[in-house]
Design a protein around this motif. Structure first.
Motif, short mmCIF file in Angstrom:
data_model
loop_
_atom_site.label_atom_id
_atom_site.label_comp_id
_atom_site.label_asym_id
_atom_site.label_seq_id
_atom_site.Cartn_x
_atom_site.Cartn_y
_atom_site.Cartn_z
N GLY A 27 0.81 -1.22 0.00
CA GLY A 27 0.00 0.00 0.00
C GLY A 27 0.84 1.27 0.00
N SER A 28 2.15 1.12 -0.19
CA SER A 28 3.03 2.29 -0.21
C SER A 28 3.85 2.28 -1.49
N PHE A 29 4.63 1.23 -1.70
CA PHE A 29 5.37 1.10 -2.97
C PHE A 29 4.39 0.92 -4.13
N VAL A 30 3.33 0.16 -3.86
CA VAL A 30 2.24 0.00 -4.84
C VAL A 30 0.92 0.41 -4.15
N PRO A 31 -0.08 0.75 -4.94
CA PRO A 31 -1.31 1.28 -4.33
C PRO A 31 -2.08 0.28 -3.47
N SER A 32 -1.97 -0.99 -3.78
CA SER A 32 -2.82 -1.95 -3.09
C SER A 32 -2.09 -2.72 -1.98
N LEU B 67 8.32 -9.11 -3.65
CA LEU B 67 8.06 -8.06 -2.67
C LEU B 67 7.84 -6.71 -3.36
N MET B 68 6.59 -6.29 -3.39
CA MET B 68 6.27 -4.95 -3.89
C MET B 68 6.10 -4.06 -2.67
N ILE B 69 7.21 -3.90 -1.95
CA ILE B 69 7.17 -3.14 -0.70
C ILE B 69 8.33 -2.16 -0.64
N ALA B 70 8.12 -1.06 0.04
CA ALA B 70 9.18 -0.06 0.23
C ALA B 70 10.20 -0.59 1.24
N PHE C 85 -1.72 -4.57 -9.19
CA PHE C 85 -3.00 -5.25 -9.42
C PHE C 85 -2.83 -6.38 -10.41
N GLY C 86 -3.63 -7.42 -10.24
CA GLY C 86 -3.70 -8.48 -11.24
C GLY C 86 -4.65 -8.05 -12.34
N GLY C 87 -4.69 -8.82 -13.41
CA GLY C 87 -5.70 -8.62 -14.45
C GLY C 87 -5.49 -7.42 -15.35
N GLN C 88 -4.27 -6.88 -15.42
CA GLN C 88 -4.01 -5.76 -16.32
C GLN C 88 -3.50 -6.27 -17.67
N LYS C 89 -3.44 -5.33 -18.62
CA LYS C 89 -3.03 -5.70 -19.97
C LYS C 89 -1.50 -5.65 -20.12
#
Ligand code: DX5
Ligand code: ZN
Length: 216
Positions: free
Chosen positions: A39-44, A67-70, A143-147
């Motif tokens: 929720g910081s490095f990435v929005p969710s 790890l999508m984390i700061a 997010f999942g499900g993107q193009k």
């Protein structure tokens, strides 16, 4: 190089995560791709150590923890202790990337670096030898499900050429928007570890088998 499928459980049905893991396992997927978002490095925000620890008990497959984390250094040991085999950090989230990669290796895990679509390959030029795997993000993470972002195919080709030039056979993982229709193009570009979330979970076993056929 060996092709490996890494289903991303972000797209799975969490009410029956054990069954989902059994289905991808039976169909031959070697990795379990685990997306950790802060929720910081990435929005969710997704999930973290307790979930990893819990599913570690039901499968022996390789845990590929993204790890999508700061400032991920704070949590490397926790993820190792929870059951991570491969730990991937984002180049954009590490002030001292060289030190972070070394710390992952010192814990006994495989170390990987992820690059967002807009991040150039030269940002990892000096640490290539330290990477067990490089993750090319083919969507903006979060997010999942993107193009799938089409210019990423060229980036994969350039990275494979860069590795070949140095005589390295490092794994290239690609993550985001991969489907049964575009996976061949991604493999042909030089990737060998394929992450897929929404294209796998639903009819999980059948979709995993279809991917495995193409990757064989
Ligand atoms: C995106 C995650 C991906 C994602 C892939 O931030 O890193 O692993 O779950 O999902 P699909 O395959 O649906 O794009
Ligand atoms: Zn991921």
């Amino acid at each position: 190089m060996k092709n490996i499928l890494a289903p991303s459980i972000l797209a799975s049905d969490f009410t029956k995560l054990g069954e989902e893991l059994a289905a991808i396992d039976r169909a031959g997927a070697e990795y379990v791709h685990i997306d950790v978002m802060d929720g910081s490095f990435v929005p969710s925000i997704s999930y973290g150590m307790p979930v990893i620890k819990s599913i570690r008990k039901v499968t022996n497959r390789v845990f590929d923890v993204h790890l999508m984390i700061a400032a991920p250094d704070r949590y490397l040991k926790d993820f190792k202790d929870s059951g991570a085999d491969i730990i991937t950090v984002h180049a954009e989230a590490c002030t001292h990337l060289d030190r972070t990669l070394q710390a992952i290796k010192d814990l006994g895990c495989k170390a990987a670096v992820a690059l967002n679509p807009a991040t150039p390959l030269c940002s990892i030029e000096y640490v290539l030898e330290k990477c067990d795997m490089i993750l090319i993000m083919s969507v903006n993470p979060g997010f999942g499900g993107q193009k799938y972002i089409s210019y990423c195919t060229d980036k994969i080709k350039k990275l494979r050429a860069m590795l070949n030039e140095r005589g390295l056979d490092t794994d290239i993982e690609v993550d985001g928007g991969i489907t049964l229709d575009n996976v061949k193009e991604i493999l042909d570009a030089g990737a060998n570890v394929i992450v897929a979330g929404s294209a796998i979970f639903k009819d999980t076993k059948a979709n995993t088998e279809k991917f495995m056929e193409i990757l064989a």
